[in-house]
Design an enzyme around this catalytic site. Sequence first.
Site, short mmCIF file in Angstrom:
data_model
loop_
_atom_site.label_atom_id
_atom_site.label_comp_id
_atom_site.label_asym_id
_atom_site.label_seq_id
_atom_site.Cartn_x
_atom_site.Cartn_y
_atom_site.Cartn_z
N HIS A 256 0.83 -1.29 0.01
CA HIS A 256 0.02 -0.08 -0.01
C HIS A 256 0.76 1.16 0.05
O HIS A 256 0.78 2.20 -0.83
CB HIS A 256 -0.94 -0.34 1.24
CG HIS A 256 -1.78 1.20 1.51
ND1 HIS A 256 -3.04 1.21 1.02
CD2 HIS A 256 -1.54 2.53 1.58
CE1 HIS A 256 -3.70 2.23 1.37
NE2 HIS A 256 -2.93 3.19 1.91
N GLU A 257 1.65 1.31 1.04
CA GLU A 257 2.74 2.58 0.94
C GLU A 257 3.63 2.63 -0.04
O GLU A 257 3.83 3.63 -0.56
CB GLU A 257 3.50 2.47 2.35
CG GLU A 257 2.64 2.13 3.57
CD GLU A 257 1.69 3.36 3.72
OE1 GLU A 257 1.81 4.63 3.26
OE2 GLU A 257 0.81 3.25 4.72
N HIS A 260 1.85 4.57 -2.80
CA HIS A 260 2.05 6.08 -2.74
C HIS A 260 3.37 6.68 -3.06
O HIS A 260 3.59 7.55 -3.91
CB HIS A 260 1.95 6.47 -1.04
CG HIS A 260 0.47 6.19 -0.49
ND1 HIS A 260 -0.61 7.21 -0.90
CD2 HIS A 260 -0.04 5.66 0.54
CE1 HIS A 260 -1.26 7.00 -0.32
NE2 HIS A 260 -1.31 6.28 0.52
N GLU A 286 -4.76 7.83 -2.64
CA GLU A 286 -5.05 6.50 -2.02
C GLU A 286 -5.35 5.64 -3.27
O GLU A 286 -5.36 4.19 -3.14
CB GLU A 286 -6.43 6.68 -1.09
CG GLU A 286 -6.06 7.32 -0.01
CD GLU A 286 -4.81 6.55 1.03
OE1 GLU A 286 -4.95 5.35 0.87
OE2 GLU A 286 -4.01 7.04 1.66
#
Length: 492
Positions: A256-257, A260, A286
Site C-alpha cells: 500500500h505505502e 504512494h 489513495e
Amino acid sequence: MDTLKQWKTHFESLNAYQEAVALLYWDMRTHMPEQSAGNRSKSIGFLSTESFRRKTDATYRDLLKRMGEQELEGLERASYMEAHESYVRDSKIPEEEYQEFVTLISEAESVWEKAKDQDDWKMFEPFLEKIVETERRFVEYWGYEDHPYDALLFDYERGMTVEKLDHLFGELRQAIIGLLKRLEGKRFPTLDWSLGKAEQMRLNHEWLNDIGYDFTAGRLDETVHPFQTTINRKDARITTKYDESDYRNSLFGTMHEAGHATYEQGIDPELDSLGLGDGASMGIHESQSLFFENFIGRNRGFLEARFSGLKSTVPSLKDVDFDTFYAAVNEAKPSLIRIEADELTYALHIIIRYELEKRLISGELEVKDLPQEWNRLYGEYLGVTPPNDAKGVLQDVHWSGGSFGYFPSYALGLVYSAQLNEAMRKDIPEIDTLIAEGSFEPIKNWLKENIHRHGRSKTPAELIEGATGEEITVRPLIAYLEQKYSRLVEAL
C-alpha cells in the site's frame, strides 16, 4: 529578476521548508527519542509557520499580483490558479493561530501514541477537543456554501462536497452490506498467519524489489502507524508495522505505502518549481496505494508466483495448497481495525469516520461523546463492538494531526482505483499475465502517463475523466467486489 524566475524561486524555497518539516515528522514517527517530543513540536511549529508566512506576506502578495498580470498558458497558468486559490484560503487564517495549531497537533500526535498504547481516552480527549475547536474556527474563517465539512474537504479533495459523498457512500454502503449478507454462513479457510519480524522484513524487501520500488530514492522503516512521506522528489520513504501474529498486515500494508511512493517518484520534476509537485488529491493518492495493495498485491497471479517463496519462509504454509491460501488471504468478515480490514469491508470503516467527522465539525457531536458514537456505528454498520478504546476511537493517528476531511479520501481511493483498473484493462488486456510474470513496467507506465506525471496540475475529476472517460462512479468497484467474492464463495 523576472517575475517567472521569482515565482519559481519562491516555490523552491517553500520546498526547502517542506523538506525540513517532512524529515522532522518522519524522524518523530520512527526513531525520535521520547523526551524530544516537546522540542520537536516547537521546531515543526516554527518552520511550518515560516513557510506559511512566505505564502501569505506582502512580498508574496505582490508576486502573485504580478504573475496574474502575465500572459500565462499551460503549466504556468495552472501554477498561478492553484497558488491564487491557496493564497485566498491561507490568508484568512491569522498567523499566530496557525502556529498554535501546528504546535498543538505536533504534541497531540505523541500524546495519542501514548494514549493508544495505554488505552487511555481521557489522556487524549483534551487535545482532540482543542483540535476540533480550532478546525471549527478555521471553517468559519474559510466559509462554505452548504455544509461546514465542505471547507475541510477542499484541502484533500478539490471539488468534492458532502452532497456528492453522501450519494456515493450511500450507494457503496448499501452494496457492501448486501454482499456481507450473502457471505453469512460461508466459512473461509483458517490459517496460522504468525511469522517472526525478521522473516517479514525479508519478504517486504523481496516484494518491493519485485514491483520495482526504487530503494535508491526511498527506504523502508518501522513505525506504529504505517505512512509514506516525501522528503523530496528523489526521496519517497515508506514505513510499515510488524505484527508477528499476522504477517498479512505488514506485507499488504507495505505494498500500500509503495503505491504512494511510486506515485511520488513518478511526478514530473518540472512541477516542483511551479508549486504543482504534489499528488492531485489524497483520493488520487489513495487510488495508487490501493491499486498496488489490491489490484497487484492481492491479484491471484501475483500471489501464485510468490507462493513457493512464501512456503519456504512461512513454516505454517508447508502443507497448504495455493487455492486454500488464496481464499484465506481474501477472507471477508466484519472487523475492528481499519488498517487490518479486508477489501470488502474496508470502505465501511471509512464511512463510519466520515459520518463522525461531519457531525463533529457541524457541532452535532461533541468530542466527549465520540467513544460512545464510535461503538454504536461499528455495531450498526459492521455488527462488532470494540472491547476498548485502543481498538476503537483511539486506533487512528489522523485526528491527532488535525487531518479532518482526510478520511473520505480512503474510500474515494477505492472507487478511483477500481475505475482506473477497469480502464487499464481495456488498454492492456494481458494485465493478469504481466502481473503473474512480474512484468510491471507496462502497468506503471500507464499509471505514470495518466496519473503520476501530472502531479497537481489537474484536478481529481480531470484526471479520472481523462484516464477512464467517465466521471467518478462506484459502479466499477461494486462490480469488482461482486465478481471477486462471488467466485470465492463458489469455491468455498
